[in-house]
Design a protein around this motif. Structure first.
Motif, PDB file in Angstrom:
ATOM      1  N   VAL A 154       0.824  -1.205   0.000  1.00 34.17           N
ATOM      2  CA  VAL A 154       0.000   0.000   0.000  1.00 34.17           C
ATOM      3  C   VAL A 154       0.858   1.255   0.000  1.00 34.17           C
ATOM      4  CG1 VAL A 154      -1.766   1.262   1.273  1.00 34.17           C
ATOM      5  CG2 VAL A 154      -1.854  -1.216   1.150  1.00 34.17           C
ATOM      6  N   MET A 155       1.910   1.255   0.812  1.00 35.55           N
ATOM      7  CA  MET A 155       2.661   2.505   0.984  1.00 35.55           C
ATOM      8  C   MET A 155       4.002   2.494   0.286  1.00 35.55           C
ATOM      9  SD  MET A 155       2.119   2.689   5.021  1.00 35.55           S
ATOM     10  CE  MET A 155       0.669   2.036   5.772  1.00 35.55           C
ATOM     11  N   GLY A 156       4.391   1.357  -0.251  1.00 41.19           N
ATOM     12  CA  GLY A 156       5.688   1.276  -0.908  1.00 41.19           C
ATOM     13  C   GLY A 156       6.838   1.469   0.054  1.00 41.19           C
ATOM     14  N   LEU A 157       6.632   1.007   1.313  1.00 40.17           N
ATOM     15  CA  LEU A 157       7.644   1.266   2.330  1.00 40.17           C
ATOM     16  C   LEU A 157       8.311  -0.034   2.781  1.00 40.17           C
ATOM     17  CD1 LEU A 157       8.541   3.513   4.658  1.00 40.17           C
ATOM     18  CD2 LEU A 157       7.236   1.917   6.038  1.00 40.17           C
ATOM     19  N   ILE A 158       9.635  -0.033   2.821  1.00 46.20           N
ATOM     20  CA  ILE A 158      10.353  -1.173   3.386  1.00 46.20           C
ATOM     21  C   ILE A 158      10.518  -0.917   4.867  1.00 46.20           C
ATOM     22  CG2 ILE A 158      12.492  -2.484   3.410  1.00 46.20           C
ATOM     23  CD1 ILE A 158      12.909  -1.805   0.564  1.00 46.20           C
ATOM     24  N   ASN A 159       9.865  -1.732   5.690  1.00 45.30           N
ATOM     25  CA  ASN A 159       9.891  -1.491   7.126  1.00 45.30           C
ATOM     26  C   ASN A 159      10.704  -2.552   7.852  1.00 45.30           C
ATOM     27  OD1 ASN A 159       9.386  -0.730   9.712  1.00 45.30           O
ATOM     28  ND2 ASN A 159       7.353  -1.664   9.784  1.00 45.30           N
ATOM     29  N   LEU A 160      11.986  -2.256   8.087  1.00 46.30           N
ATOM     30  CA  LEU A 160      12.829  -3.213   8.804  1.00 46.30           C
ATOM     31  C   LEU A 160      12.425  -3.318  10.268  1.00 46.30           C
ATOM     32  CD1 LEU A 160      16.444  -2.556   7.512  1.00 46.30           C
ATOM     33  CD2 LEU A 160      14.813  -4.241   6.760  1.00 46.30           C
ATOM     34  N   ALA A 161      11.725  -2.296  10.779  1.00 43.56           N
ATOM     35  CA  ALA A 161      11.390  -2.291  12.201  1.00 43.56           C
ATOM     36  C   ALA A 161      10.187  -3.182  12.510  1.00 43.56           C
ATOM     37  CB  ALA A 161      11.120  -0.865  12.676  1.00 43.56           C
ATOM     38  N   HIS A 162       9.691  -3.899  11.499  1.00 45.70           N
ATOM     39  CA  HIS A 162       8.550  -4.785  11.732  1.00 45.70           C
ATOM     40  C   HIS A 162       8.881  -5.849  12.796  1.00 45.70           C
ATOM     41  CE1 HIS A 162       4.540  -5.673  10.388  1.00 45.70           C
ATOM     42  NE2 HIS A 162       4.803  -6.952  10.296  1.00 45.70           N
ATOM     43  N   GLY A 163      10.136  -6.315  12.801  1.00 51.92           N
ATOM     44  CA  GLY A 163      10.550  -7.289  13.807  1.00 51.92           C
ATOM     45  C   GLY A 163      10.524  -6.703  15.212  1.00 51.92           C
ATOM     46  N   SER A 164      10.757  -5.406  15.328  1.00 49.24           N
ATOM     47  CA  SER A 164      10.717  -4.764  16.642  1.00 49.24           C
ATOM     48  C   SER A 164       9.294  -4.736  17.181  1.00 49.24           C
ATOM     49  CB  SER A 164      11.248  -3.340  16.558  1.00 49.24           C
ATOM     50  OG  SER A 164      12.576  -3.358  16.114  1.00 49.24           O
ATOM     51  N   LEU A 165       8.315  -4.618  16.272  1.00 45.15           N
ATOM     52  CA  LEU A 165       6.920  -4.606  16.715  1.00 45.15           C
ATOM     53  C   LEU A 165       6.528  -5.990  17.244  1.00 45.15           C
ATOM     54  CD1 LEU A 165       5.692  -2.462  13.736  1.00 45.15           C
ATOM     55  CD2 LEU A 165       5.851  -1.731  16.117  1.00 45.15           C
ATOM     56  N   TYR A 166       7.092  -7.014  16.617  1.00 49.25           N
ATOM     57  CA  TYR A 166       6.910  -8.394  17.088  1.00 49.25           C
ATOM     58  C   TYR A 166       7.443  -8.511  18.515  1.00 49.25           C
ATOM     59  CZ  TYR A 166       8.252 -13.483  16.700  1.00 49.25           C
ATOM     60  OH  TYR A 166       8.466 -14.827  16.859  1.00 49.25           O
ATOM     61  N   MET A 167       8.636  -7.936  18.733  1.00 51.25           N
ATOM     62  CA  MET A 167       9.238  -7.958  20.073  1.00 51.25           C
ATOM     63  C   MET A 167       8.382  -7.150  21.070  1.00 51.25           C
ATOM     64  SD  MET A 167      12.993  -6.569  21.120  1.00 51.25           S
ATOM     65  CE  MET A 167      12.598  -4.855  20.881  1.00 51.25           C
ATOM     66  N   VAL A 168       7.897  -5.988  20.637  1.00 50.56           N
ATOM     67  CA  VAL A 168       7.055  -5.172  21.519  1.00 50.56           C
ATOM     68  C   VAL A 168       5.839  -5.975  21.968  1.00 50.56           C
ATOM     69  CG1 VAL A 168       5.472  -3.198  21.546  1.00 50.56           C
ATOM     70  CG2 VAL A 168       7.770  -2.932  20.636  1.00 50.56           C
ATOM     71  N   GLY A 169       5.219  -6.704  21.025  1.00 54.57           N
ATOM     72  CA  GLY A 169       4.069  -7.528  21.368  1.00 54.57           C
ATOM     73  C   GLY A 169       4.417  -8.563  22.418  1.00 54.57           C
ATOM     74  N   ALA A 170       5.562  -9.245  22.223  1.00 54.65           N
ATOM     75  CA  ALA A 170       5.959 -10.300  23.162  1.00 54.65           C
ATOM     76  C   ALA A 170       6.243  -9.727  24.548  1.00 54.65           C
ATOM     77  CB  ALA A 170       7.184 -11.024  22.633  1.00 54.65           C
ATOM     78  N   PHE A 171       6.947  -8.595  24.608  1.00 49.02           N
ATOM     79  CA  PHE A 171       7.269  -8.005  25.914  1.00 49.02           C
ATOM     80  C   PHE A 171       6.001  -7.490  26.606  1.00 49.02           C
ATOM     81  CE2 PHE A 171      11.714  -7.925  27.058  1.00 49.02           C
ATOM     82  CZ  PHE A 171      12.312  -8.387  25.911  1.00 49.02           C
ATOM     83  N   ALA A 172       5.096  -6.880  25.821  1.00 48.52           N
ATOM     84  CA  ALA A 172       3.853  -6.391  26.426  1.00 48.52           C
ATOM     85  C   ALA A 172       3.076  -7.570  27.000  1.00 48.52           C
ATOM     86  CB  ALA A 172       3.024  -5.654  25.383  1.00 48.52           C
ATOM     87  N   ALA A 173       3.052  -8.683  26.258  1.00 50.04           N
ATOM     88  CA  ALA A 173       2.320  -9.852  26.733  1.00 50.04           C
ATOM     89  C   ALA A 173       2.967 -10.410  28.006  1.00 50.04           C
ATOM     90  CB  ALA A 173       2.285 -10.922  25.645  1.00 50.04           C
TER      91      ALA A 173
END
Lengths: 384, 305
Positions: B33-52
């Protein structure tokens, strides 16, 4: 113009300052460079080594000892760069700190070849213990095979005859399975090398279930062990597990939780080894950092005390005298009896521990002495 | 090798594929949709795990932990979209890579600062622990079956969202012509924030679900991120269907390869060298798969040519 002049003034000042410190450094001072893993997946191990080391340094209060610490991010290329920087621009006398065997293999031979000392607080790859041993390389922890050998001996005592073995595909993983098989007399139900850093072990656990093994031996340090144990506990497989201390150290037991209870593991150190130095170490570590020490912390603590003991006897600039002083290992090890073999690796007891729960904290208790005054199998290949 | 073992490994492959899909779906949406390469996607995965992990430790409820992971990752996603990512849409891919790589470092060190360097505890809840017996006498962990179920449910929900709802129409329209839908009066920057937060929430959910059976630690997201990129390249960038098929292909190839290859080599060489050669080859298998797909379908299996 003004900026350029200012720049020259600053560099001249820096030169003067540099001259002053290097002149002071000639008076029996020792500069130690610590390269260890402080960020990323394996950071808990490096932090424990550093904290144990610095605890001993602070307790000694010896102003002649200076320590510089850098983070290798568990990457061999970073470790090599840091070692070059420490030797060439920081002018350290001793390097120490590396956790991982693949990093040690990249750094240690080049360091000792440049006439610097390297004291390993953790990694003990087999090539550096045998033919590749070096007068300036001391291992204060263990040769990689040691804890695994004790586990193999324990498997015999426990009556296991068909073990499924699991280790990551890197030098210490190979050393682990070789070490286990050296004293283990039974058969192998299976032997699997996993990817280093692998986090999902469902495929391996399915193989374990199908293999008909009567015991599982695994070497998966750090986060890998947490994943494996949690998944193993949830899989419904109830074959007994044995491992070296690396998957049961104080840092990760809390993350594994009840899944580790009752597991037998082998270690050269535990907090209940009964001697004065150990009791003081455990108490002061807890006071300083608010957590229980792990075996890595004990290794860092012993490494620093070994350096301090040698500094009392010899000047590091006199390499032969300093080497002899290190070799005497004249310090109160938290492990009790400790001495170096001919290849400058430890000769020490290795214990069998069991994971227990003390109050709310998961920890280990020694249940037997696995191997007494154990040396490593490569010492004979070393020409020292 | 028995049939039961093979079926169990196929289930393992499915499970790892389904988890990969949660990561890859967000990545491919954002990229498409946005044409964006988001390397920080893995960090969001980590944020989810730590929040949980933090929520589970505070409340003891796994369900609350999952909700917290969705909320925390979506919030983190929305915040970085508003603060950083928004400025990158018109830049070239190199700038995007640089900025999102910086975000990885900020998230990693920030998490270390908040939670310390030691792994956190997050366990499977008692009602999902243990193994169940499936037909043919297969014993399989209940939690992994749940993961497969949740993953497939999310896949269906995403498919319905994209094909049946107004938001889905806008996402598809934004993918094919962003100037046109902006001209038609759609608030494109709000749409982008919503899509980014949605992708982040999926990554966070994956982190929390996987965190319960793996270790919750700093840097856990990056290995998964690499696999997720492989998946979207195989599936075709921007295609949810491609992400699903690609994830399952990668999951199955990785699991079955690691299990079958050493055995195949064992037929004609001794056990320990078969193990080491087989394992070495197995770890390359998904990249070989990717190269193979790219030779025949350069834009991926479901990508637009």
């Amino acid at each position: 113009m003004f900026l350029k002049n200012l720049g020259m003034a600053v560099s001249a000042l820096a030169l003067i300052a540099g001259g002053v410190t290097s002149a002071a450094a000639d008076n029996g001072n020792v500069k130690v460079g610590m390269i260890t893993t402080l960020s990323g997946g394996g950071a808990g191990l490096g932090i424990d080594v550093r904290d144990g080391f610095m605890l001993a340094v602070n307790q000694a209060g010896n102003e002649m000892l200076e320590v510089v610490i850098e983070d290798d991010q568990r990457k061999p290329e970073v470790a090599v760069q840091l070692a070059d920087k420490m030797i060439q621009s920081e002018k350290v006398d001793i390097l120490t700190g590396i956790i991982w065997s693949n990093l040690a293999m990249a750094v240690v031979p080049a360091t000792t070849a440049q006439g610097k000392f390297y004291l390993s607080p953790n990694a003990g790859p087999s090539p550096l213990a045998g033919k590749g041993c070096h007068p300036n390389y001391f291992n204060v922890a263990w040769q990689n095979d040691n804890l695994h050998e004790a586990a193999g001996a324990y498997a015999n005592d426990a009556g296991f005859g068909k073990t499924f073995m699991l280790a990551p595909n890197y030098p210490a993983g190979k050393d682990a399975l070789t070490g286990y098989k050296r004293l283990y007399k039974g058969d192998a139900a299976g032997e699997v090398y996993t990817k280093l850093g692998q986090t999902d072990y469902a495929a391996e656990i399915a193989q374990i279930r199908a293999s008909g093994a009567d015991s599982v031996y695994f070497f998966l340090p750090g986060g890998m062990g947490i994943s494996f144990l949690k998944q193993y506990a949830g899989s419904g497989v109830d074959i007994p597990v044995i491992g070296p201390a690396f998957s049961f150290d104080q840092g990760i037991l809390q993350a594994v939780g009840a899944a580790a209870l009752g597991v037998k593991n082998t270690s050269q150190w535990n907090k209940d080894i009964d001697n004065e130095a150990n009791a003081a170490f455990v108490a002061s570590f807890q006071e300083a950092y608010g957590r229980l020490p792990s075996l890595y912390a004990s290794q860092g603590f012993d490494t620093a005390n070994l350096i301090l003991s040698a500094m009392d006897k010899a000047d590091v600039k006199d390499a032969d005298a300093f080497r002899a002083a290190l070799n005497e290992a004249d310090f109160d090890s938290v492990r009790g009896d400790f001495s170096f073999g001919n290849n400058q690796h430890p000769i020490q007891n290795i214990y069998v521990r069991e994971v227990i729960k003390e109050g709310d904290v998961y920890t280990n208790k020694i249940i037997a002495t696995g191997l007494e005054n154990h040396a490593d199998a490569y010492a004979a290949d070393c020409k020292l | 090798m028995s049939l039961v073992l093979l079926i169990e490994q196929v289930l393992n492959g499915l499970q790892s594929g389904v988890m990969l899909f949660l990561m890859a779906a967000g990545l491919t949406l954002v990229f498409g949709v946005m044409g964006l390469i988001n390397l920080a996607h893995g960090s969001l995965y980590m944020v989810g795990a730590f929040a949980a992990a933090a929520t589970a430790a505070a409340t003891g409820s796994f369900l609350l932990a999952l909700i917290a992971s969705l909320a925390a990752a979506a919030a983190a996603g929305a915040v970085i979209e508003l603060a950083v990512i928004r400025r990158l849409y018109n830049r070239d891919h190199l700038d995007q890579v640089l900025a999102t790589f910086a975000l990885i470092l900020i998230f990693s060190e920030g998490t270390r600062w908040l939670f310390g360097s030691f792994p956190l505890f997050l366990d499977v809840p008692s009602y999902l622990s243990g193994a169940v017996t499936l037909p043919f006498g297969i014993q399989y962990p209940l939690y992994r079956l749940t993961i497969i179920g949740v993953g497939l449910a999310v896949a269906v929900a995403l498919f319905l969202l994209v094909s049946r709802t107004r938001l889905g129409i806008r996402i598809r329209a934004g993918e094919s012509d962003r100037e046109m839908i902006a001209a038609l009066g759609v608030d494109i920057s709000r749409l982008y924030t919503v899509v980014f937060a949605l992708g982040a929430a999926l990554a966070g959910l994956a982190g929390a679900m996987v965190g319960a059976i793996q270790s919750v630690q700093v840097g856990m997201g990056e290995p998964v991120l690499i696999l997720a990129f492989v998946v979207i390249v195989i599936g075709g960038i921007g295609s949810i269907k491609g992400a699903l098929v690609g994830s399952l292909l990668v999951g199955l190839t990785d699991t079955l390869g690691g299990f079958l290859l050493p055995q195949a080599f064992g037929l004609f060489m001794d056990a320990s060298s078969a193990t080491s050669i087989g394992s070495a080859l197995a770890s390359m298998l998904i990249y070989i798969l990717m190269a193979g797909v790219l030779i025949f379908r350069p834009s991926g299996l479901f990508g637009r040519a």
